[in-house]
Design a protein around this motif. Structure first.
Motif, PDB file in Angstrom:
ATOM      1  N   MET A   1       0.733  -1.342  -0.216  1.00 29.63           N
ATOM      2  CA  MET A   1      -0.202  -0.058   0.151  1.00 29.63           C
ATOM      3  C   MET A   1       0.892   1.393   0.000  1.00 29.63           C
ATOM      4  SD  MET A   1      -2.954   1.127   3.003  1.00 29.63           S
ATOM      5  CE  MET A   1      -3.804  -0.324   2.282  1.00 29.63           C
ATOM      6  N   THR A   2       0.470   2.368  -1.366  1.00 28.60           N
ATOM      7  CA  THR A   2       1.342   3.786  -0.801  1.00 28.60           C
ATOM      8  C   THR A   2       0.972   4.400   0.374  1.00 28.60           C
ATOM      9  OG1 THR A   2      -0.215   4.906  -1.828  1.00 28.60           O
ATOM     10  CG2 THR A   2       1.478   3.966  -3.309  1.00 28.60           C
ATOM     11  N   PRO A   3       2.307   4.782   0.801  1.00 30.29           N
ATOM     12  CA  PRO A   3       2.084   6.035   2.105  1.00 30.29           C
ATOM     13  C   PRO A   3       0.227   6.966   2.055  1.00 30.29           C
ATOM     14  CG  PRO A   3       4.442   5.794   1.141  1.00 30.29           C
ATOM     15  CD  PRO A   3       3.103   5.797   0.342  1.00 30.29           C
ATOM     16  N   PHE A   4       0.210   7.202   0.740  1.00 33.31           N
ATOM     17  CA  PHE A   4      -1.608   8.356   0.720  1.00 33.31           C
ATOM     18  C   PHE A   4      -2.803   7.194   1.177  1.00 33.31           C
ATOM     19  CE2 PHE A   4      -4.609   9.117  -1.580  1.00 33.31           C
ATOM     20  CZ  PHE A   4      -5.695  10.596  -1.353  1.00 33.31           C
ATOM     21  N   LEU A   5      -1.980   5.585   0.382  1.00 29.92           N
ATOM     22  CA  LEU A   5      -3.778   4.982   0.741  1.00 29.92           C
ATOM     23  C   LEU A   5      -3.358   4.391   2.021  1.00 29.92           C
ATOM     24  CD1 LEU A   5      -3.495   2.974  -2.300  1.00 29.92           C
ATOM     25  CD2 LEU A   5      -4.666   5.287  -2.144  1.00 29.92           C
ATOM     26  N   GLN A   6      -1.961   4.830   2.728  1.00 29.79           N
ATOM     27  CA  GLN A   6      -1.985   3.788   4.180  1.00 29.79           C
ATOM     28  C   GLN A   6      -2.368   5.574   5.043  1.00 29.79           C
ATOM     29  OE1 GLN A   6      -0.450   0.659   5.235  1.00 29.79           O
ATOM     30  NE2 GLN A   6      -1.938   1.576   6.882  1.00 29.79           N
ATOM     31  N   GLN A   7      -2.153   6.670   4.609  1.00 21.88           N
ATOM     32  CA  GLN A   7      -2.436   7.500   5.929  1.00 21.88           C
ATOM     33  C   GLN A   7      -4.181   7.964   5.636  1.00 21.88           C
ATOM     34  OE1 GLN A   7      -1.710  11.789   3.618  1.00 21.88           O
ATOM     35  NE2 GLN A   7      -1.014  12.393   5.853  1.00 21.88           N
ATOM     36  N   LEU A   8      -5.118   7.410   4.835  1.00 21.28           N
ATOM     37  CA  LEU A   8      -6.120   7.511   4.805  1.00 21.28           C
ATOM     38  C   LEU A   8      -7.194   5.972   5.422  1.00 21.28           C
ATOM     39  CD1 LEU A   8      -7.101   7.895   0.917  1.00 21.28           C
ATOM     40  CD2 LEU A   8      -6.944   9.139   2.885  1.00 21.28           C
ATOM     41  N   GLN A   9      -6.102   4.846   5.122  1.00 26.52           N
ATOM     42  CA  GLN A   9      -6.499   3.658   6.014  1.00 26.52           C
ATOM     43  C   GLN A   9      -6.704   4.034   7.486  1.00 26.52           C
ATOM     44  OE1 GLN A   9      -4.302  -0.023   5.633  1.00 26.52           O
ATOM     45  NE2 GLN A   9      -6.191  -0.858   5.935  1.00 26.52           N
ATOM     46  N   ASP A  10      -5.992   4.974   8.399  1.00 26.36           N
ATOM     47  CA  ASP A  10      -5.211   4.872   9.284  1.00 26.36           C
ATOM     48  C   ASP A  10      -6.114   6.299   9.950  1.00 26.36           C
ATOM     49  OD1 ASP A  10      -2.962   3.453   9.559  1.00 26.36           O
ATOM     50  OD2 ASP A  10      -1.365   4.419   8.978  1.00 26.36           O
ATOM     51  N   ALA A  11      -6.235   7.111   9.063  1.00 28.06           N
ATOM     52  CA  ALA A  11      -7.293   8.178   8.674  1.00 28.06           C
ATOM     53  C   ALA A  11      -8.765   7.769   9.187  1.00 28.06           C
ATOM     54  CB  ALA A  11      -7.459   9.312   8.408  1.00 28.06           C
ATOM     55  N   GLU A  64      -8.725  17.756  -5.604  1.00 35.47           N
ATOM     56  CA  GLU A  64      -7.333  18.160  -6.724  1.00 35.47           C
ATOM     57  C   GLU A  64      -6.313  17.220  -5.760  1.00 35.47           C
ATOM     58  OE1 GLU A  64      -6.649  22.611  -7.827  1.00 35.47           O
ATOM     59  OE2 GLU A  64      -6.581  21.752  -5.104  1.00 35.47           O
ATOM     60  N   ILE A  65      -6.014  16.601  -4.867  1.00 32.65           N
ATOM     61  CA  ILE A  65      -5.291  15.868  -3.638  1.00 32.65           C
ATOM     62  C   ILE A  65      -5.502  14.196  -4.171  1.00 32.65           C
ATOM     63  CG2 ILE A  65      -4.838  13.721  -1.685  1.00 32.65           C
ATOM     64  CD1 ILE A  65      -4.733  17.547  -0.009  1.00 32.65           C
ATOM     65  N   ALA A  66      -6.974  13.891  -4.134  1.00 30.42           N
ATOM     66  CA  ALA A  66      -8.119  12.451  -5.079  1.00 30.42           C
ATOM     67  C   ALA A  66      -7.328  12.947  -6.190  1.00 30.42           C
ATOM     68  CB  ALA A  66      -8.781  12.899  -4.561  1.00 30.42           C
ATOM     69  N   MET A  67      -7.766  14.059  -7.164  1.00 27.22           N
ATOM     70  CA  MET A  67      -7.389  13.267  -8.631  1.00 27.22           C
ATOM     71  C   MET A  67      -6.031  13.456  -9.171  1.00 27.22           C
ATOM     72  SD  MET A  67      -9.998  16.579  -9.959  1.00 27.22           S
ATOM     73  CE  MET A  67      -9.537  16.648 -11.747  1.00 27.22           C
ATOM     74  N   ASP A  68      -5.027  13.989  -8.056  1.00 27.46           N
ATOM     75  CA  ASP A  68      -3.817  13.687  -8.294  1.00 27.46           C
ATOM     76  C   ASP A  68      -3.006  12.495  -8.572  1.00 27.46           C
ATOM     77  OD1 ASP A  68      -0.641  15.099  -8.969  1.00 27.46           O
ATOM     78  OD2 ASP A  68      -0.491  13.779  -6.688  1.00 27.46           O
ATOM     79  N   TYR A  69      -3.383  12.217  -7.443  1.00 24.79           N
ATOM     80  CA  TYR A  69      -3.026  10.288  -7.246  1.00 24.79           C
ATOM     81  C   TYR A  69      -3.873   9.536  -7.956  1.00 24.79           C
ATOM     82  CZ  TYR A  69      -2.381   6.529  -4.636  1.00 24.79           C
ATOM     83  OH  TYR A  69      -1.808   4.602  -4.429  1.00 24.79           O
ATOM     84  N   ILE A  70      -4.825   9.570  -7.887  1.00 26.59           N
ATOM     85  CA  ILE A  70      -5.463   8.221  -9.307  1.00 26.59           C
ATOM     86  C   ILE A  70      -5.152   9.284 -10.361  1.00 26.59           C
ATOM     87  CG2 ILE A  70      -7.389   7.862  -7.660  1.00 26.59           C
ATOM     88  CD1 ILE A  70      -9.711   9.567  -9.026  1.00 26.59           C
ATOM     89  N   GLY A  71      -4.762  10.311 -11.112  1.00 27.68           N
ATOM     90  CA  GLY A  71      -3.815  10.621 -12.710  1.00 27.68           C
ATOM     91  C   GLY A  71      -5.561  11.059 -13.159  1.00 27.68           C
TER      92      GLY A  71
END
Length: 440
Positions: A1-11, A64-71
Protein backbone atom coordinates in the motif's frame (compact mmCIF):
# COMPACT_ATOMS: atom_id res chain seq x y z
CA UNK A 1 0.00 0.00 0.00
CA UNK A 2 1.29 3.47 -0.86
CA UNK A 3 1.91 6.03 1.92
CA UNK A 4 -1.12 8.08 0.78
CA UNK A 5 -3.52 5.13 0.87
CA UNK A 6 -2.06 4.08 4.23
CA UNK A 7 -2.77 7.58 5.49
CA UNK A 8 -6.42 7.27 4.47
CA UNK A 9 -6.75 3.85 6.11
CA UNK A 10 -5.10 5.07 9.31
CA UNK A 11 -7.38 8.15 9.37
CA UNK A 12 -10.47 5.93 9.03
CA UNK A 13 -11.85 7.53 5.86
CA UNK A 14 -14.88 5.66 4.49
CA UNK A 15 -17.72 6.46 2.14
CA UNK A 16 -19.98 8.86 4.01
CA UNK A 17 -22.85 8.73 1.54
CA UNK A 18 -23.60 5.03 1.31
CA UNK A 19 -22.42 1.72 2.71
CA UNK A 20 -19.12 2.94 4.11
CA UNK A 21 -16.69 1.49 1.57
CA UNK A 22 -13.11 2.32 2.66
CA UNK A 23 -11.89 5.19 0.52
CA UNK A 24 -8.27 4.01 0.44
CA UNK A 25 -9.42 1.04 -1.63
CA UNK A 26 -11.74 3.14 -3.81
CA UNK A 27 -8.86 5.43 -4.76
CA UNK A 28 -6.53 2.53 -5.50
CA UNK A 29 -6.99 2.92 -9.24
CA UNK A 30 -6.19 5.06 -12.26
CA UNK A 31 -9.12 6.88 -13.89
CA UNK A 32 -9.88 10.02 -15.90
CA UNK A 33 -12.74 11.56 -13.91
CA UNK A 34 -13.46 12.16 -10.22
CA UNK A 35 -17.06 13.04 -9.33
CA UNK A 36 -17.96 14.56 -5.97
CA UNK A 37 -21.54 13.62 -5.17
CA UNK A 38 -23.31 16.59 -3.60
CA UNK A 39 -26.71 15.93 -5.19
CA UNK A 40 -28.23 15.01 -1.83
CA UNK A 41 -31.45 13.67 -3.27
CA UNK A 42 -32.97 12.32 -0.03
CA UNK A 43 -35.78 14.70 1.02
CA UNK A 44 -35.26 16.84 4.16
CA UNK A 45 -31.48 16.35 4.44
CA UNK A 46 -29.11 19.28 3.90
CA UNK A 47 -25.91 18.03 5.51
CA UNK A 48 -24.00 17.95 2.20
CA UNK A 49 -25.02 21.53 1.46
CA UNK A 50 -23.75 22.68 4.86
CA UNK A 51 -20.47 20.84 4.31
CA UNK A 52 -19.93 22.40 0.89
CA UNK A 53 -20.77 25.86 2.19
CA UNK A 54 -18.73 25.72 5.39
CA UNK A 55 -15.81 23.51 4.25
CA UNK A 56 -15.66 24.50 0.59
CA UNK A 57 -11.89 24.98 0.60
CA UNK A 58 -11.37 21.50 2.09
CA UNK A 59 -13.63 20.00 -0.60
CA UNK A 60 -11.67 21.57 -3.48
CA UNK A 61 -8.32 20.66 -1.94
CA UNK A 62 -9.53 17.13 -1.26
CA UNK A 63 -10.60 16.76 -4.88
CA UNK A 64 -7.22 18.04 -6.13
CA UNK A 65 -5.36 15.62 -3.84
CA UNK A 66 -7.49 12.66 -4.94
CA UNK A 67 -7.33 13.64 -8.63
CA UNK A 68 -3.57 13.94 -8.50
CA UNK A 69 -3.25 10.47 -6.97
CA UNK A 70 -5.62 8.64 -9.33
CA UNK A 71 -4.44 10.58 -12.39
CA UNK A 72 -7.80 12.21 -13.10
CA UNK A 73 -7.72 15.25 -15.36
CA UNK A 74 -11.35 16.24 -14.76
CA UNK A 75 -13.26 16.79 -11.54
CA UNK A 76 -17.03 17.29 -11.40
CA UNK A 77 -19.18 18.32 -8.43
CA UNK A 78 -22.82 17.29 -8.78
CA UNK A 79 -25.18 19.78 -7.09
CA UNK A 80 -28.87 20.45 -7.60
CA UNK A 81 -29.33 23.81 -9.31
CA UNK A 82 -31.81 24.85 -6.59
CA UNK A 83 -28.91 25.04 -4.11
CA UNK A 84 -27.71 28.41 -5.36
CA UNK A 85 -25.90 29.36 -2.17
CA UNK A 86 -23.74 26.24 -2.37
CA UNK A 87 -23.00 26.77 -6.05
CA UNK A 88 -22.08 30.44 -5.59
CA UNK A 89 -19.86 29.58 -2.61
CA UNK A 90 -17.86 27.05 -4.63
CA UNK A 91 -17.62 28.84 -7.99
CA UNK A 92 -14.86 31.34 -7.06
CA UNK A 93 -12.71 28.51 -5.69
CA UNK A 94 -12.82 26.21 -8.70
CA UNK A 95 -9.59 25.53 -10.60
CA UNK A 96 -9.83 24.88 -14.34
CA UNK A 97 -9.81 21.13 -13.80
CA UNK A 98 -12.99 21.12 -11.66
CA UNK A 99 -16.51 22.09 -12.74
CA UNK A 100 -20.01 22.02 -11.29
CA UNK A 101 -22.81 19.93 -12.77
CA UNK A 102 -26.08 21.70 -11.98
CA UNK A 103 -28.79 19.06 -11.66
CA UNK A 104 -32.58 19.06 -11.65
CA UNK A 105 -34.36 18.60 -8.33
CA UNK A 106 -35.46 15.03 -8.98
CA UNK A 107 -35.12 11.71 -7.22
CA UNK A 108 -32.75 9.80 -7.28
CA UNK A 109 -30.33 12.39 -8.68
CA UNK A 110 -27.65 11.22 -6.25
CA UNK A 111 -27.70 7.59 -7.37
CA UNK A 112 -24.20 6.73 -8.58
CA UNK A 113 -25.32 5.39 -11.97
CA UNK A 114 -27.68 8.33 -12.48
CA UNK A 115 -25.04 10.89 -11.54
CA UNK A 116 -22.39 9.40 -13.80
CA UNK A 117 -24.79 9.31 -16.74
CA UNK A 118 -25.83 12.93 -16.23
CA UNK A 119 -22.24 14.08 -15.82
CA UNK A 120 -20.57 12.10 -18.60
CA UNK A 121 -23.20 10.44 -20.78
CA UNK A 122 -21.62 7.08 -19.93
CA UNK A 123 -23.19 4.17 -18.07
CA UNK A 124 -21.56 1.91 -15.51
CA UNK A 125 -21.58 -1.62 -16.96
CA UNK A 126 -24.35 -3.66 -15.35
CA UNK A 127 -22.77 -5.57 -12.47
CA UNK A 128 -19.63 -3.46 -12.86
CA UNK A 129 -17.99 -0.50 -11.15
CA UNK A 130 -17.52 3.17 -12.12
CA UNK A 131 -13.78 2.64 -12.52
CA UNK A 132 -14.60 0.27 -15.40
CA UNK A 133 -15.44 3.38 -17.44
CA UNK A 134 -12.71 5.58 -15.97
CA UNK A 135 -14.71 7.24 -13.19
CA UNK A 136 -14.57 7.37 -9.39
CA UNK A 137 -17.49 8.77 -7.37
CA UNK A 138 -17.28 9.82 -3.74
CA UNK A 139 -19.66 11.68 -1.48
CA UNK A 140 -18.51 15.24 -0.77
CA UNK A 141 -18.01 14.46 2.92
CA UNK A 142 -15.70 11.58 2.01
CA UNK A 143 -13.61 13.88 -0.17
CA UNK A 144 -13.47 16.52 2.55
CA UNK A 145 -12.24 13.81 4.91
CA UNK A 146 -9.55 12.90 2.36
CA UNK A 147 -8.22 16.43 2.71
CA UNK A 148 -8.29 16.36 6.51
CA UNK A 149 -6.56 12.97 6.46
CA UNK A 150 -3.77 14.51 4.40
CA UNK A 151 -3.22 16.92 7.32
CA UNK A 152 -3.22 13.97 9.76
CA UNK A 153 -6.70 14.65 11.12
CA UNK A 154 -8.73 11.43 11.52
CA UNK A 155 -12.47 11.01 11.01
CA UNK A 156 -14.05 11.62 14.42
CA UNK A 157 -17.17 13.57 13.41
CA UNK A 158 -19.97 13.26 10.89
CA UNK A 159 -22.31 15.92 9.52
CA UNK A 160 -25.91 15.04 10.40
CA UNK A 161 -29.33 16.59 9.80
CA UNK A 162 -31.85 16.05 12.63
CA UNK A 163 -35.37 16.75 11.38
CA UNK A 164 -39.04 15.85 11.62
CA UNK A 165 -40.97 15.71 14.89
CA UNK A 166 -38.43 17.75 16.86
CA UNK A 167 -38.64 21.23 18.38
CA UNK A 168 -35.88 22.78 16.27
CA UNK A 169 -34.42 20.91 13.27
CA UNK A 170 -30.71 21.43 12.78
CA UNK A 171 -27.59 20.29 10.94
CA UNK A 172 -24.25 19.97 12.69
CA UNK A 173 -21.00 18.03 12.85
CA UNK A 174 -21.54 15.56 15.66
CA UNK A 175 -18.99 13.28 17.34
CA UNK A 176 -19.03 9.68 16.14
CA UNK A 177 -20.45 7.52 18.89
CA UNK A 178 -22.90 10.13 20.18
CA UNK A 179 -26.27 8.51 20.91
CA UNK A 180 -29.36 9.30 18.89
CA UNK A 181 -30.95 10.48 22.14
CA UNK A 182 -28.23 13.09 22.68
CA UNK A 183 -28.44 14.24 19.05
CA UNK A 184 -32.22 14.63 19.30
CA UNK A 185 -31.90 16.46 22.63
CA UNK A 186 -29.89 19.17 20.84
CA UNK A 187 -32.99 19.65 18.64
CA UNK A 188 -35.05 20.35 21.75
CA UNK A 189 -36.51 16.88 21.99
CA UNK A 190 -39.35 15.00 20.30
CA UNK A 191 -42.72 16.71 19.78
CA UNK A 192 -44.96 13.62 19.59
CA UNK A 193 -45.69 10.71 21.92
CA UNK A 194 -45.17 7.66 19.72
CA UNK A 195 -42.32 7.93 17.23
CA UNK A 196 -39.67 6.12 15.24
CA UNK A 197 -36.31 7.30 13.95
CA UNK A 198 -35.44 6.97 10.28
CA UNK A 199 -31.68 6.54 9.96
CA UNK A 200 -30.82 8.45 6.80
CA UNK A 201 -33.57 9.81 4.54
CA UNK A 202 -37.22 8.82 4.14
CA UNK A 203 -36.59 6.94 0.89
CA UNK A 204 -33.66 4.61 1.59
CA UNK A 205 -33.23 5.02 5.33
CA UNK A 206 -33.97 2.30 7.85
CA UNK A 207 -36.22 2.55 10.91
CA UNK A 208 -35.32 2.09 14.56
CA UNK A 209 -36.91 2.80 17.92
CA UNK A 210 -33.58 2.47 19.76
CA UNK A 211 -32.62 5.99 20.83
CA UNK A 212 -29.40 4.71 22.38
CA UNK A 213 -27.85 3.69 19.06
CA UNK A 214 -24.63 5.57 18.25
CA UNK A 215 -23.86 7.75 15.27
CA UNK A 216 -21.35 6.25 12.85
CA UNK A 217 -19.19 7.56 10.03
CA UNK A 218 -22.06 6.76 7.65
CA UNK A 219 -24.72 8.67 9.60
CA UNK A 220 -26.27 11.46 7.54
CA UNK A 221 -29.70 12.09 9.03
CA UNK A 222 -32.00 11.30 11.93
CA UNK A 223 -35.58 11.84 10.84
CA UNK A 224 -38.05 11.61 13.73
CA UNK A 225 -41.49 10.57 12.47
CA UNK A 226 -44.78 9.62 14.07
CA UNK A 227 -45.02 5.84 14.43
CA UNK A 228 -48.21 5.78 12.37
CA UNK A 229 -46.82 7.91 9.52
CA UNK A 230 -46.80 6.51 5.98
CA UNK A 231 -43.01 6.22 5.82
CA UNK A 232 -42.79 4.50 9.21
CA UNK A 233 -45.60 2.09 8.38
CA UNK A 234 -44.01 0.99 5.10
CA UNK A 235 -40.54 0.55 6.56
CA UNK A 236 -41.77 -1.49 9.53
CA UNK A 237 -43.54 -4.16 7.47
CA UNK A 238 -42.25 -7.68 8.01
CA UNK A 239 -41.11 -9.83 5.11
CA UNK A 240 -44.22 -11.96 5.57
CA UNK A 241 -46.47 -8.89 5.33
CA UNK A 242 -44.67 -7.72 2.18
CA UNK A 243 -45.20 -11.08 0.48
CA UNK A 244 -48.84 -11.31 1.60
CA UNK A 245 -49.58 -7.82 0.23
CA UNK A 246 -47.84 -8.63 -3.05
CA UNK A 247 -49.94 -11.78 -3.47
CA UNK A 248 -53.22 -10.06 -2.69
CA UNK A 249 -52.86 -6.62 -4.28
CA UNK A 250 -50.31 -6.56 -7.13
CA UNK A 251 -52.25 -6.33 -10.41
CA UNK A 252 -49.15 -6.28 -12.65
CA UNK A 253 -49.91 -2.75 -13.85
CA UNK A 254 -46.22 -2.15 -14.59
CA UNK A 255 -45.93 1.34 -13.06
CA UNK A 256 -42.99 0.21 -10.90
CA UNK A 257 -41.02 -0.80 -14.00
CA UNK A 258 -42.13 2.15 -16.13
CA UNK A 259 -40.75 4.63 -13.59
CA UNK A 260 -37.75 2.62 -12.34
CA UNK A 261 -34.69 4.90 -12.68
CA UNK A 262 -32.34 1.99 -13.40
CA UNK A 263 -34.71 0.45 -15.96
CA UNK A 264 -34.98 3.83 -17.69
CA UNK A 265 -31.18 3.83 -17.93
CA UNK A 266 -31.43 0.51 -19.73
CA UNK A 267 -30.29 -1.79 -16.94
CA UNK A 268 -31.88 -5.28 -16.81
CA UNK A 269 -34.31 -4.72 -13.94
CA UNK A 270 -38.07 -5.28 -14.05
CA UNK A 271 -39.79 -4.95 -10.64
CA UNK A 272 -43.16 -5.88 -12.15
CA UNK A 273 -41.79 -9.24 -13.19
CA UNK A 274 -40.01 -9.74 -9.87
CA UNK A 275 -43.31 -9.25 -8.02
CA UNK A 276 -44.38 -12.63 -9.43
CA UNK A 277 -41.96 -14.42 -7.08
CA UNK A 278 -44.51 -13.70 -4.35
CA UNK A 279 -46.75 -16.19 -6.17
CA UNK A 280 -44.24 -18.53 -7.82
CA UNK A 281 -40.69 -18.98 -6.50
CA UNK A 282 -39.23 -18.90 -9.99
CA UNK A 283 -35.56 -17.95 -10.46
CA UNK A 284 -36.30 -16.23 -13.79
CA UNK A 285 -38.64 -13.82 -12.02
CA UNK A 286 -36.16 -13.30 -9.21
CA UNK A 287 -33.39 -12.49 -11.70
CA UNK A 288 -35.47 -9.58 -12.98
CA UNK A 289 -34.76 -7.86 -9.65
CA UNK A 290 -31.03 -8.52 -9.40
CA UNK A 291 -30.03 -5.13 -10.85
CA UNK A 292 -32.31 -3.22 -8.44
CA UNK A 293 -30.36 -0.46 -6.65
CA UNK A 294 -32.84 -0.15 -3.77
CA UNK A 295 -33.76 3.49 -4.42
CA UNK A 296 -37.32 2.65 -3.23
CA UNK A 297 -39.07 4.86 -5.80
CA UNK A 298 -41.27 1.97 -6.90
CA UNK A 299 -42.61 1.44 -3.38
CA UNK A 300 -42.80 5.01 -2.14
CA UNK A 301 -43.99 6.63 -5.37
CA UNK A 302 -44.94 4.43 -8.30
CA UNK A 303 -47.15 1.63 -6.97
CA UNK A 304 -50.87 2.60 -7.02
CA UNK A 305 -51.77 -0.40 -4.83
CA UNK A 306 -49.43 0.45 -1.95
CA UNK A 307 -47.42 -2.75 -2.15
CA UNK A 308 -43.63 -3.01 -1.85
CA UNK A 309 -41.77 -3.92 -5.08
CA UNK A 310 -38.43 -2.81 -3.68
CA UNK A 311 -38.62 -5.19 -0.72
CA UNK A 312 -39.68 -8.04 -3.00
CA UNK A 313 -36.65 -7.30 -5.20
CA UNK A 314 -34.46 -7.30 -2.10
CA UNK A 315 -35.85 -10.64 -0.97
CA UNK A 316 -35.39 -12.06 -4.48
CA UNK A 317 -31.77 -10.90 -4.59
CA UNK A 318 -31.11 -12.47 -1.20
CA UNK A 319 -32.58 -15.76 -2.40
CA UNK A 320 -30.49 -15.71 -5.57
CA UNK A 321 -27.31 -15.11 -3.58
CA UNK A 322 -28.09 -17.87 -1.08
CA UNK A 323 -28.75 -20.36 -3.89
CA UNK A 324 -25.80 -19.07 -5.96
CA UNK A 325 -28.09 -18.35 -8.91
CA UNK A 326 -27.20 -14.69 -9.49
CA UNK A 327 -26.23 -13.66 -13.01
CA UNK A 328 -22.62 -12.75 -13.69
CA UNK A 329 -21.66 -9.21 -14.65
CA UNK A 330 -21.22 -10.38 -18.24
CA UNK A 331 -24.71 -11.89 -18.30
CA UNK A 332 -26.21 -8.68 -16.90
CA UNK A 333 -24.32 -6.58 -19.44
CA UNK A 334 -25.62 -8.76 -22.27
CA UNK A 335 -29.17 -7.86 -21.24
CA UNK A 336 -28.58 -4.10 -20.97
CA UNK A 337 -30.67 -2.02 -23.37
CA UNK A 338 -30.45 1.50 -24.73
CA UNK A 339 -31.50 4.38 -22.47
CA UNK A 340 -35.28 4.73 -22.63
CA UNK A 341 -36.32 7.63 -24.92
CA UNK A 342 -38.81 8.88 -22.31
CA UNK A 343 -36.30 8.95 -19.47
CA UNK A 344 -36.02 12.79 -19.45
CA UNK A 345 -39.77 13.03 -18.91
CA UNK A 346 -40.13 10.51 -16.11
CA UNK A 347 -38.13 12.20 -13.39
CA UNK A 348 -39.90 12.58 -10.04
CA UNK A 349 -39.66 16.04 -8.50
CA UNK A 350 -38.64 16.17 -4.85
CA UNK A 351 -41.54 18.41 -3.87
CA UNK A 352 -44.11 16.00 -5.31
CA UNK A 353 -42.29 13.08 -3.74
CA UNK A 354 -42.38 14.73 -0.30
CA UNK A 355 -46.12 15.23 -0.67
CA UNK A 356 -46.55 11.53 -1.42
CA UNK A 357 -44.33 10.65 1.55
CA UNK A 358 -46.43 12.97 3.74
CA UNK A 359 -43.35 14.89 4.94
CA UNK A 360 -43.89 18.11 3.01
CA UNK A 361 -44.97 19.98 6.16
CA UNK A 362 -41.48 19.53 7.61
CA UNK A 363 -39.85 21.01 4.50
CA UNK A 364 -40.99 24.56 5.26
CA UNK A 365 -39.31 24.63 8.67
CA UNK A 366 -35.97 26.36 9.17
CA UNK A 367 -33.09 23.91 9.63
CA UNK A 368 -30.49 25.69 11.72
CA UNK A 369 -26.78 25.11 11.17
CA UNK A 370 -25.04 24.66 14.50
CA UNK A 371 -21.33 25.36 14.55
CA UNK A 372 -20.93 24.58 18.26
CA UNK A 373 -22.58 21.80 20.21
CA UNK A 374 -22.37 20.54 23.76
CA UNK A 375 -20.22 17.40 23.94
CA UNK A 376 -22.01 14.26 25.15
CA UNK A 377 -21.17 12.64 28.50
CA UNK A 378 -20.13 9.46 26.74
CA UNK A 379 -19.71 8.02 23.25
CA UNK A 380 -19.91 4.42 22.01
CA UNK A 381 -17.68 3.92 18.98
CA UNK A 382 -18.61 0.77 16.98
CA UNK A 383 -15.66 -1.20 15.63
CA UNK A 384 -17.69 -2.06 12.50
CA UNK A 385 -18.59 1.13 10.63
CA UNK A 386 -17.61 0.12 7.13
CA UNK A 387 -17.67 -2.63 4.53
CA UNK A 388 -14.99 -5.18 5.36
CA UNK A 389 -13.48 -6.45 8.61
CA UNK A 390 -14.17 -4.67 11.89
CA UNK A 391 -11.31 -2.70 13.41
CA UNK A 392 -9.45 -4.30 16.32
CA UNK A 393 -9.57 -2.48 19.65
CA UNK A 394 -6.16 -1.51 21.05
CA UNK A 395 -7.37 0.21 24.24
CA UNK A 396 -8.46 -1.29 27.54
CA UNK A 397 -10.95 -0.41 30.26
CA UNK A 398 -9.65 2.33 32.54
CA UNK A 399 -7.32 3.80 29.93
CA UNK A 400 -7.42 7.56 29.32
CA UNK A 401 -7.59 8.70 25.71
CA UNK A 402 -7.45 12.04 24.00
CA UNK A 403 -9.71 13.23 21.20
CA UNK A 404 -8.29 11.84 17.95
CA UNK A 405 -6.35 8.96 19.51
CA UNK A 406 -6.55 5.58 17.77
CA UNK A 407 -8.81 3.26 19.78
CA UNK A 408 -8.99 0.46 17.19
CA UNK A 409 -6.56 -0.36 14.41
CA UNK A 410 -7.39 -1.62 10.93
CA UNK A 411 -7.03 -5.35 10.30
CA UNK A 412 -3.81 -5.67 8.36
CA UNK A 413 -4.86 -8.65 6.26
CA UNK A 414 -8.21 -7.43 4.90
CA UNK A 415 -10.40 -4.46 3.95
CA UNK A 416 -10.56 -2.37 7.14
CA UNK A 417 -9.96 1.09 8.62
CA UNK A 418 -8.98 2.49 12.00
CA UNK A 419 -11.31 4.04 14.60
CA UNK A 420 -10.52 7.04 16.78
CA UNK A 421 -11.72 8.65 19.99
CA UNK A 422 -14.22 11.41 19.22
CA UNK A 423 -13.92 12.87 22.74
CA UNK A 424 -11.27 12.94 25.44
CA UNK A 425 -12.02 10.75 28.42
CA UNK A 426 -11.75 7.33 30.04
CA UNK A 427 -12.47 4.01 28.34
CA UNK A 428 -15.21 2.28 30.35
CA UNK A 429 -16.11 -0.63 28.07
CA UNK A 430 -14.56 -2.57 25.20
CA UNK A 431 -16.44 -5.24 23.23
CA UNK A 432 -17.97 -4.72 19.77
CA UNK A 433 -17.59 -1.02 20.49
CA UNK A 434 -15.36 1.25 22.56
CA UNK A 435 -17.30 3.28 25.13
CA UNK A 436 -15.60 6.43 26.36
CA UNK A 437 -16.77 8.51 29.32
CA UNK A 438 -16.15 12.12 28.38
CA UNK A 439 -14.15 14.53 30.50
CA UNK A 440 -16.50 17.33 29.51
Amino acid sequence: MTPFLQQLQDAGVVGAGGAGFPVYMKLNCSVDILIANGAECEPLLNKDQMLMQHESDALIKGMEIAMDYIGATQGIIGIKKKNRRTIETLKPLLPKSISILEMEDTYPAGDEAELIYRATGMRIPAGGLPKDIGVVVNNVESIINVYWASTNKPVIETMVTVHGEVTQPYTAKLPIGMSYADAIAIAGGVTCDDFVIVEGGPMMGSVTTDINKPLTKMSSGLLVLKADSRVAEIKQRTDAQVIKMARSACDQCGQCSALCPRALLGYPVDPRKTMRVALVADSEHALAGQACCGCNLCTMWSCPEGVDPQRVCSLAKRGLAEQKLSRTAEQLQAQTKEVHPLKPYRGVSTSRLMRRLEVLDYYGRTVEYKADIVMPKHVAIPLQQHIGRAAQAIVSVGQNVNKGDVVAQACSDSLSVAMHASVSGKVVKVDHQVVIESLC
